[in-house]
Motif scaffolding. Structure first.
Motif, PDB file in Angstrom:
ATOM      1  N   ALA A 155     -15.106  -2.995   3.632  1.00  0.00           N
ATOM      2  CA  ALA A 155     -14.047  -2.473   4.519  1.00  0.00           C
ATOM      3  C   ALA A 155     -12.773  -3.299   4.405  1.00  0.00           C
ATOM      4  N   ILE A 156     -12.904  -4.626   4.395  1.00  0.00           N
ATOM      5  CA  ILE A 156     -11.715  -5.484   4.309  1.00  0.00           C
ATOM      6  C   ILE A 156     -11.022  -5.306   2.958  1.00  0.00           C
ATOM      7  N   GLY A 157     -11.806  -5.142   1.896  1.00  0.00           N
ATOM      8  CA  GLY A 157     -11.230  -4.893   0.570  1.00  0.00           C
ATOM      9  C   GLY A 157     -10.493  -3.571   0.512  1.00  0.00           C
ATOM     10  N   ASN A 158     -11.079  -2.525   1.098  1.00  0.00           N
ATOM     11  CA  ASN A 158     -10.442  -1.208   1.144  1.00  0.00           C
ATOM     12  C   ASN A 158      -9.137  -1.264   1.944  1.00  0.00           C
ATOM     13  N   ALA A 159      -9.174  -1.960   3.074  1.00  0.00           N
ATOM     14  CA  ALA A 159      -7.968  -2.090   3.901  1.00  0.00           C
ATOM     15  C   ALA A 159      -6.851  -2.786   3.136  1.00  0.00           C
ATOM     16  N   ALA A 160      -7.180  -3.881   2.436  1.00  0.00           N
ATOM     17  CA  ALA A 160      -6.170  -4.633   1.673  1.00  0.00           C
ATOM     18  C   ALA A 160      -5.552  -3.768   0.590  1.00  0.00           C
ATOM     19  N   ARG A 161      -6.387  -2.933  -0.036  1.00  0.00           N
ATOM     20  CA  ARG A 161      -5.884  -2.047  -1.093  1.00  0.00           C
ATOM     21  C   ARG A 161      -4.904  -1.019  -0.522  1.00  0.00           C
ATOM     22  N   ASN A 162      -5.060  -0.716   0.766  1.00  0.00           N
ATOM     23  CA  ASN A 162      -4.184   0.262   1.426  1.00  0.00           C
ATOM     24  C   ASN A 162      -3.063  -0.387   2.239  1.00  0.00           C
ATOM     25  N   GLY A 163      -2.831  -1.690   1.992  1.00  0.00           N
ATOM     26  CA  GLY A 163      -1.694  -2.353   2.627  1.00  0.00           C
ATOM     27  C   GLY A 163      -1.938  -2.819   4.042  1.00  0.00           C
TER      28      GLY A 163
ATOM     29  N   GLY B 251       0.805  -1.213   0.000  1.00  0.00           N
ATOM     30  CA  GLY B 251       0.000   0.000   0.000  1.00  0.00           C
ATOM     31  C   GLY B 251       0.840   1.265   0.000  1.00  0.00           C
ATOM     32  N   GLU B 252       2.159   1.130  -0.016  1.00  0.00           N
ATOM     33  CA  GLU B 252       3.080   2.271   0.030  1.00  0.00           C
ATOM     34  C   GLU B 252       3.457   2.666  -1.397  1.00  0.00           C
TER      35      GLU B 252
ATOM     36  N   MET C 279       1.139  -4.343   6.283  1.00  0.00           N
ATOM     37  CA  MET C 279       2.019  -4.991   5.319  1.00  0.00           C
ATOM     38  C   MET C 279       3.298  -4.212   5.030  1.00  0.00           C
ATOM     39  N   ALA C 280       3.229  -2.890   5.116  1.00  0.00           N
ATOM     40  CA  ALA C 280       4.390  -2.069   4.745  1.00  0.00           C
ATOM     41  C   ALA C 280       5.309  -1.774   5.921  1.00  0.00           C
ATOM     42  N   ASP C 281       5.053  -2.414   7.089  1.00  0.00           N
ATOM     43  CA  ASP C 281       5.841  -2.117   8.277  1.00  0.00           C
ATOM     44  C   ASP C 281       5.734  -0.621   8.600  1.00  0.00           C
ATOM     45  N   ASP C 282       4.529  -0.076   8.329  1.00  0.00           N
ATOM     46  CA  ASP C 282       4.299   1.366   8.459  1.00  0.00           C
ATOM     47  C   ASP C 282       3.255   1.603   9.547  1.00  0.00           C
TER      48      ASP C 282
ATOM     49  N   GLY D 235     -14.754   4.840   0.352  1.00  0.00           N
ATOM     50  CA  GLY D 235     -14.256   6.218   0.332  1.00  0.00           C
ATOM     51  C   GLY D 235     -13.392   6.587   1.526  1.00  0.00           C
ATOM     52  N   VAL D 236     -13.252   5.679   2.510  1.00  0.00           N
ATOM     53  CA  VAL D 236     -12.384   5.969   3.664  1.00  0.00           C
ATOM     54  C   VAL D 236     -10.934   5.892   3.201  1.00  0.00           C
ATOM     55  N   LYS D 237     -10.216   7.002   3.336  1.00  0.00           N
ATOM     56  CA  LYS D 237      -8.853   7.097   2.807  1.00  0.00           C
ATOM     57  C   LYS D 237      -7.810   7.128   3.912  1.00  0.00           C
ATOM     58  N   ASP D 238      -6.619   6.678   3.544  1.00  0.00           N
ATOM     59  CA  ASP D 238      -5.466   6.829   4.422  1.00  0.00           C
ATOM     60  C   ASP D 238      -5.123   8.312   4.438  1.00  0.00           C
ATOM     61  N   LYS D 239      -4.855   8.864   5.611  1.00  0.00           N
ATOM     62  CA  LYS D 239      -4.600  10.307   5.764  1.00  0.00           C
ATOM     63  C   LYS D 239      -3.443  10.788   4.898  1.00  0.00           C
ATOM     64  N   LYS D 240      -2.471   9.891   4.599  1.00  0.00           N
ATOM     65  CA  LYS D 240      -1.274  10.290   3.836  1.00  0.00           C
ATOM     66  C   LYS D 240      -1.618  10.593   2.383  1.00  0.00           C
ATOM     67  N   GLU D 241      -2.750   9.990   1.888  1.00  0.00           N
ATOM     68  CA  GLU D 241      -3.042  10.098   0.460  1.00  0.00           C
ATOM     69  C   GLU D 241      -3.523  11.483   0.078  1.00  0.00           C
TER      70      GLU D 241
END
Length: 618
Positions: free
Chosen positions: A279-287, A162-163, A543-546, A612-618
């Motif tokens: 939700a699980i699909g969105n999370a996987a897409r974001n690592g 996801g990084e 997954m990204a150790d982030d 539509g829930v996004k990672d804040k970094k994006e």
């Protein structure tokens, strides 16, 4: 099928206009519309009826048969078509929610260029063996997990971690199937077969997670089991009791059938699974790998989060933070690095790296008579002169000249949680070197975000000494610090926290913290990519150790929990409202099915908001 059924419905309606509603020419198209559109519905409905397994298909089957018996062929056909449309919408929404995971399957190439002997061949991934050499050119995707044996390149690992920022890969670095080689030519030794690659495991685990029933889904299933017979009983009362007083059997049987249709818990049944899958699909897409709906829901109600220190709040890699040198810094550090290069001590790599960073040349320096003195340090000879690297107490013990002048500085550095080492020869101290595990740049912001999200307590659990723990705990902003803990003591702390706060998450590396991760309500493992242990033991893997993915995951889980509650409340509310229309006799089959289909559609669209829930970094 829906289209064919709709055509026959229109034909029936036109025939009814021409020959009358109950004419044979109008009834036949309606019957065909019912049979074609409701074939699957009836098949399941009759089976369930025989087994006394009452679900929404059983209700619909009874309602449509009843409508036919009282001569409402047109409305029966319309109910079938609208129900089929509702089912198609539900299927479409579930497919859309799973699309992000399915797309992962197509990311990794189906073929790869493999060198065997002196020949280069394009080989199907199923035929690639562990140990094969894979050649990946710039702009190509990597087909298999492996280890770089030649070349250097920037690799975009967004599909796995996801990084979006590419990672530099060089000799001995691990690479994953489905990632994109952006710049250089890489030669990669294959380390896993196609079914064992990280991306294959992620897909498998996410699909399992999406199929798993969450607590709210289990509640809905139990509720529907008792709710359905109640609705059938209510519909029977509506159809039988009022006609005993006014004698209008046809009107009230119709109302009873309408009550059956509106009572179908379609929206209620779909309210949770669509939310969980999305939700699980969105999370996987974001690592972020969430291994089940139960863990998604549990994280949404977490009150406290405990963190391991090393490798979680810190990078887990020691670095030189302070140097005081007598003489030329580069020359002195080169001598210390040459000596440490022969050492197996965990802190040795920090001094070697610092020597390299300063541009020192020490590969030519020959170390003779190298000795490791347990608990004190190391010694050896370079150019026939003896040198020592070790603890200040060892230098005091040896009464090396100049050690006393560093006393105050050593205390200050140790109070900051740093490990202090001295470098010198037989005559004097040549350098003071302080080493510490570097705090992740993101740790402070992550703790701050979690506090803002209403997490009541953030706790650090570490086996490190108290001074180091307090220095790092203060730097990152955790509210509570527990140091010098053995693995079983971490487990006890988690149990104590659960008694106090109810639901507690533990964030660790998935290996050393396994007991504590297992005891927590939700175990979150750092660095799931390529780490089999983290993928297998954790409830959630970043997954990204982030660590920055943690506040995003908490936000997503809370949103999912809120939407599930909204869906259940709305589904039950709309049913109650529609059933109240039975009392004055206003409820029609048309209103019933539109209410049911409308509720299902609204619940589905509400669930899809989780995309539509996004990672804040994006």
């Amino acid at each position: 099928m829906i289209l064919t059924s709709a055509v026959f419905l229109i034909m029936g309606w036109l025939a009814g206009e021409m020959y009358g509603e109950n004419a044979l020419f109008s009834i036949i198209p309606y019957v065909l519309a019912i049979m074609i559109g409701g074939y699957r519905l009836f098949l399941t409905g009759f089976k369930n009826l025989i087994r006394f397994d009452f679900d929404m298909r059983t209700l619909m089957t009874i309602a449509i048969i009843g409508a036919s018996l009282i001569g409402e062929w047109g409305e029966g056909a319309m109910v079938v078509i609208l129900f089929a449309i509702s089912e198609a919408l539900e299927s479409y929404s579930m497919d859309k929610a799973r699309q992000s995971i399915r797309s992962l399957m197509d990311i990794a190439p189906k073929e790869a260029l493999i060198r065997r002997g002196h020949h280069e061949l394009m080989i199907n991934v199923d035929d690639i063996q562990i140990g094969d050499i894979m050649i990946v050119k710039p702009g190509q995707r990597i087909a298999m997990d492996g280890r770089v044996i030649k070349g250097i390149s920037a690799v975009n690992q967004a599909a796995i971690t996801g990084e979006s920022i590419p990672a530099t890969k060089e000799k001995d670095d691990e690479v994953f199937a489905g990632t994109l080689n952006e710049e250089g030519l890489l030669e990669i030794e294959v380390t896993k077969r196609v079914d064992d690659t990280t991306i294959a495991k992620i897909i498998h685990l996410v699909e399992e997670a999406q199929a798993e029933r969450a607590p709210s889904q289990a509640f809905v299933d139990r509720f529907a089991k008792y709710y359905t017979p109640v609705i059938i009983f209510v519909a029977l009362l509506v159809a039988v009791v009022p006609p005993l007083f006014d004698g209008d059997w046809q009107k009230w049987i119709y109302q009873g059938l309408a009550a059956l249709v509106v009572g179908c818990p379609c929206a209620l049944v779909i309210s949770t699974p669509v939310s969980i899958v999305t939700a699980i699909g969105n999370a996987a897409r974001n690592g972020v790998l969430i291994k089940g709906g139960i863990h998604l829901e549990e994280l949404g109600s977490i009150k406290a989060i405990a963190f391991d220190k090393t490798g979680t709040l810190t990078k887990g890699i020691p670095v030189v933070t302070d140097i005081e040198v007598e003489g030329n810094e580069t020359e002195v550090l080169s001598l210390a690095a040459a000596l440490e290069k022969a050492s197996q001590h965990p802190l040795a790599s920090a001094i070697v790296k610092k020597g390299e960073d300063l541009g020192g040349s020490f590969s030519h320096l020959q170390v003779d008579h190298f000795t490791s003195v347990t608990g004190k340090g190391i010694k050896g000879s370079i150019n026939n002169e003896a040198y020592y690297v070790g603890s200040p107490s060892w230098f005091i013990e040896r009464a090396v000249q100049g050690i006393e002048s560093y006393g105050e500085k050593i205390k200050v550095l140790q109070n900051q949680g740093k490990t202090v080492m001295m470098f010198g020869n037989n005559e004097r101290v040549l350098a003071l070197i302080a080493v510490a595990d570097e705090v992740r740049e993101s740790s402070f912001d992550v703790i701050k975000q979690l506090d803002a999200q209403g997490i009541k307590k953030t706790i650090m659990l570490t086996g490190d000494n108290k001074g180091t723990a307090e220095a790092i705990g203060k730097a990152v902003g955790v509210k509570e610090i527990h140091a010098e803990l053995l693995p079983h003591e971490k487990l006890d702390k988690i149990k104590a926290l659960r008694k106090t706060y109810g639901k507690v998450a533990m964030v660790g590396d998935g290996v050393n913290d396994a007991p504590a991760l297992a005891a927590a309500t939700v175990g979150v493992a750092m660095g799931g990519a390529g780490t089999d242990t983290a993928l297998e033991t954790a409830d959630i893997a970043l997954m990204a150790d982030d660590l920055r993915k943690l506040p995003f995951t908490v936000k997503l889980s809370r949103k999912a929990l809120a939407i599930i509650k909204q869906n259940i409340t709305f589904s039950l509310g709309i049913k109650l409202l529609a059933l109240l229309l039975v009392v004055p006799g206003w409820l029609t089959l048309w209103i019933a099915i539109f209410a049911d289909m409308g509720a299902t559609l609204i619940v589905t669209l509400n669930s899809l908001r989780l995309l539509g829930v996004k990672d804040k970094k994006e």
